[in-house]
Structure formats: C-alpha cells, structure tokens
Design a protein around this motif. Structure first.
Motif, PDB file in Angstrom:
ATOM      1  N   LYS A   1      -7.768  -1.476   3.909  1.00  0.00           N
ATOM      2  CA  LYS A   1      -7.747  -0.094   4.368  1.00  0.00           C
ATOM      3  C   LYS A   1      -6.642   0.052   5.413  1.00  0.00           C
ATOM      4  O   LYS A   1      -6.546  -0.746   6.344  1.00  0.00           O
ATOM      5  CB  LYS A   1      -9.093   0.266   4.994  1.00  0.00           C
TER       6      LYS A   1
ATOM      7  N   HIS B   1     -11.758  -9.813  -4.114  1.00  0.00           N
ATOM      8  CA  HIS B   1     -13.014  -9.647  -3.379  1.00  0.00           C
ATOM      9  C   HIS B   1     -12.798  -9.045  -1.997  1.00  0.00           C
ATOM     10  O   HIS B   1     -13.610  -9.250  -1.092  1.00  0.00           O
ATOM     11  CB  HIS B   1     -13.724 -10.994  -3.239  1.00  0.00           C
ATOM     12  N   TYR B   2     -11.697  -8.311  -1.835  1.00  0.00           N
ATOM     13  CA  TYR B   2     -11.358  -7.759  -0.519  1.00  0.00           C
ATOM     14  C   TYR B   2     -11.095  -6.272  -0.602  1.00  0.00           C
ATOM     15  O   TYR B   2     -10.568  -5.775  -1.595  1.00  0.00           O
ATOM     16  CB  TYR B   2     -10.116  -8.458   0.054  1.00  0.00           C
ATOM     17  N   ARG B   3     -11.447  -5.567   0.464  1.00  0.00           N
ATOM     18  CA  ARG B   3     -11.123  -4.148   0.605  1.00  0.00           C
ATOM     19  C   ARG B   3     -10.054  -4.061   1.692  1.00  0.00           C
ATOM     20  O   ARG B   3     -10.232  -4.562   2.795  1.00  0.00           O
ATOM     21  CB  ARG B   3     -12.341  -3.322   1.022  1.00  0.00           C
TER      22      ARG B   3
ATOM     23  N   CYS C   1       0.836  -1.205   0.000  1.00  0.00           N
ATOM     24  CA  CYS C   1       0.000   0.000   0.000  1.00  0.00           C
ATOM     25  C   CYS C   1       0.872   1.258   0.000  1.00  0.00           C
ATOM     26  O   CYS C   1       0.582   2.222  -0.717  1.00  0.00           O
ATOM     27  CB  CYS C   1      -0.935   0.005   1.204  1.00  0.00           C
TER      28      CYS C   1
ATOM     29  N   GLU D   1      -6.330   2.913   0.727  1.00  0.00           N
ATOM     30  CA  GLU D   1      -7.483   2.038   0.540  1.00  0.00           C
ATOM     31  C   GLU D   1      -7.406   1.418  -0.856  1.00  0.00           C
ATOM     32  O   GLU D   1      -7.233   2.120  -1.840  1.00  0.00           O
ATOM     33  CB  GLU D   1      -8.782   2.821   0.712  1.00  0.00           C
ATOM     34  N   LEU D   2      -7.527   0.095  -0.895  1.00  0.00           N
ATOM     35  CA  LEU D   2      -7.460  -0.632  -2.160  1.00  0.00           C
ATOM     36  C   LEU D   2      -8.526  -1.715  -2.191  1.00  0.00           C
ATOM     37  O   LEU D   2      -8.931  -2.225  -1.144  1.00  0.00           O
ATOM     38  CB  LEU D   2      -6.104  -1.346  -2.317  1.00  0.00           C
ATOM     39  N   GLU D   3      -8.960  -2.070  -3.386  1.00  0.00           N
ATOM     40  CA  GLU D   3      -9.778  -3.261  -3.577  1.00  0.00           C
ATOM     41  C   GLU D   3      -8.929  -4.250  -4.332  1.00  0.00           C
ATOM     42  O   GLU D   3      -8.443  -3.965  -5.426  1.00  0.00           O
ATOM     43  CB  GLU D   3     -11.065  -2.935  -4.325  1.00  0.00           C
TER      44      GLU D   3
ATOM     45  N   VAL E   1      -8.917  -5.467   6.794  1.00  0.00           N
ATOM     46  CA  VAL E   1      -9.244  -6.191   5.564  1.00  0.00           C
ATOM     47  C   VAL E   1     -10.646  -6.748   5.732  1.00  0.00           C
ATOM     48  O   VAL E   1     -10.945  -7.410   6.720  1.00  0.00           O
ATOM     49  CB  VAL E   1      -8.244  -7.344   5.285  1.00  0.00           C
ATOM     50  N   GLU E   2     -11.512  -6.445   4.758  1.00  0.00           N
ATOM     51  CA  GLU E   2     -12.879  -6.969   4.815  1.00  0.00           C
ATOM     52  C   GLU E   2     -13.231  -7.589   3.470  1.00  0.00           C
ATOM     53  O   GLU E   2     -12.732  -7.171   2.414  1.00  0.00           O
ATOM     54  CB  GLU E   2     -13.880  -5.898   5.206  1.00  0.00           C
ATOM     55  N   LYS E   3     -14.079  -8.573   3.526  1.00  0.00           N
ATOM     56  CA  LYS E   3     -14.520  -9.242   2.300  1.00  0.00           C
ATOM     57  C   LYS E   3     -15.678  -8.456   1.732  1.00  0.00           C
ATOM     58  O   LYS E   3     -16.596  -8.041   2.445  1.00  0.00           O
ATOM     59  CB  LYS E   3     -14.946 -10.676   2.610  1.00  0.00           C
ATOM     60  N   LEU E   4     -15.659  -8.224   0.429  1.00  0.00           N
ATOM     61  CA  LEU E   4     -16.722  -7.461  -0.241  1.00  0.00           C
ATOM     62  C   LEU E   4     -17.931  -8.351  -0.516  1.00  0.00           C
ATOM     63  O   LEU E   4     -17.885  -9.514  -0.611  1.00  0.00           O
ATOM     64  CB  LEU E   4     -16.204  -6.864  -1.543  1.00  0.00           C
TER      65      LEU E   4
END
Length: 116
Positions: free
Chosen positions: A50, A46-48, A34, A41-43, A113-116
C-alpha cells in the motif's frame, strides 16, 4: 569497557547502514512499480503493498520568523520544527493564516507492506 562490545557495536552499525541502504533501494523500486501500474494498493504473492500519499510542510526559518506575532513565540520555536509549529497551531497560539507563505508543501510516498 570491553573491546569485544565496542567491536560488536561497530559491526552492527555497519550492518545497519547496509540494511538501510538496501531497504531504501527496494522501497524506490516498489514505489516505481506501483507508479508504473498507476496503483496505490497491490497484492503480490502473500503480501499487500500500500502506497499512502502524504503532504509535509517544510518551513523557511526566515519567513517564519517574520510571520510570527512576537519574538517570544519565535524563542519557543527557535527553528522551523514541524511538531512544535503544529502544536502551537492546535493550541491557537499561531494561526494557519499567519503561516500561509512560510512553507512549501512536499509530497511524500509512504510504503506499507504487510503479510496476508
């Protein structure tokens, strides 16, 4: 106590150490990626991802003790505990001005990290 429980506990603690080490290494690689891109912040797939920048105060015990108004307040803290100090500032037992030269500010990168 059963030997089986103690053995299982030991094995799980070992696995926990290994997982924490791997998580730490992955965290550093993701933060470096990053930073290299200059993005917070990146996608990715299937993950974001931050990165949140935070500042943490690290108090010097001796400077803090000298800056406190009286010995009774120091006894309440007993050592530089950020949560206790923040609580005393919010209760106005201590002032930010009195604490001004008792700490250094350390920048911390928090990774989410979160799953979209």
């Amino acid at each position: 106590m059963e030997n089986l429980k103690v053995s299982r506990y030991f094995k799980l603690k070992q696995k926990q150490k290994e997982l924490e080490q791997e998580l730490g290494e992955l965290r550093q690689e993701i933060l470096a990626h990053c930073a290299e891109l200059g993005e917070d912040e990146l996608e990715i797939g299937h993950y974001r991802v931050k990165v949140v920048q935070q500042e943490r105060k690290e108090y010097d015990d001796s400077k803090l003790q000298q800056a406190l108004p009286d010995l009774e307040v120091w006894k309440l803290i007993s050592r530089a505990d950020n949560a206790k100090i923040a609580g005393m500032v919010s209760l106005q037992v201590l002032s930010e001005e009195a604490l001004r030269d008792t700490y250094t500010v350390k920048k911390i990168s928090s990774l989410h990290v979160e799953k979209l």
